[in-house]
Scaffold this motif. Structure first.
Motif: not given
Lengths: 110, 121
Positions: A38, A45-46, A48, A89, A99, A101-102, B37, B39, B45, B47, B97, B101, B108-109, B111-113
């Protein structure tokens, strides 16, 4: 599940290539071909950019590519451009059906 | 157009509870797992968890860091998923967030704001 390990920062000049590593374990990165990447610009926002280790969603430039060897995944940005300056990420599916994340990598275009 | 929008964030005191909502449109929420998710300011990030589709029992998985305090639910008839956060701590301060999926499509394609939760006395 501990966060996957990424370098804190990488940098390169326009047109150069940079590679970001993402190191996990056999319970996550090494165990599945479910690594995604990401891109996140400041305050945004992240987004993909890579899924299933090597695949790019529609609309993502082909200068972004992914790979994996054992417990380490990598994202390579070829032909670095100013707009590639962002945080990156990795993310992996894990054996516990979760899941992880890095830690994130800041890419700077010199 | 696929849309995912979080709401319900704000300032809350330590020890209190808060429920976030994830409102969706433009796709059939019942076909997707919904993830949360977060932050923290200036951090990476993290999860938090997901809820499976009803087809797969609607069960949840949560990160160890929030298990027992956070829970996820869904109301497919309303197109909404929820994150219930209890016994909030200052370290829960973050942008939260919502993302989606599909089963066996582990990325995750959309995402919300995000919605900001600030835990402070």
């Amino acid at each position: 599940q501990s966060a996957l390990t990424q370098p804190r920062s990488v940098s390169g000049s326009p047109g150069q290539s940079v590679t970001i590593s993402c190191t996990g374990t056999s319970s996550d990165v090494g165990g599945y071909n479910y690594v995604s990447w990401y891109q996140q610009h400041p305050g945004k926002v992240p987004k993909l950019i890579i899924f299933d280790v090597t695949k790019r969603p529609s609309g993502v430039p082909d200068r972004f590519s992914g790979s994996k060897s054992d417990n380490t995944a990598s994202l390579t940005i070829s032909g670095l451009q100013a707009e590639d300056e962002a945080d990156y990420y990795c993310c992996s599916f894990a054996v516990t059906s979760t899941f992880v994340f890095g830690t994130g990598t800041e890419v700077t275009v010199l | 157009e696929v849309q995912v929008v979080e709401s319900g964030g704000g300032l809350v005191q330590p020890g209190r509870s808060l429920r976030l909502s994830c409102s969706t449109s433009g796709f059939t929420i019942g076909d997707y797992l919904i993830n949360w998710v977060r932050q923290a300011p200036g951090k990476g990030l993290e999860w938090l968890g997901f809820i499976r589709t009803k087809t797969y029992g609607g069960t949840t998985e949560c990160a160890a860091s929030v298990k027992g305090r956070f829970s996820i639910s869904r109301d497919d008839s309303k197109g909404i998923a929820y994150l219930q956060m209890n016994n909030l701590k200052t370290e829960d301060t973050a942008v939260y967030y919502c993302t989606r999926h599909r089963h066996a499509y582990n990325w995750f394609d959309y995402w919300g704001p995000g919605t900001l939760v600030t835990v402070s006395s």
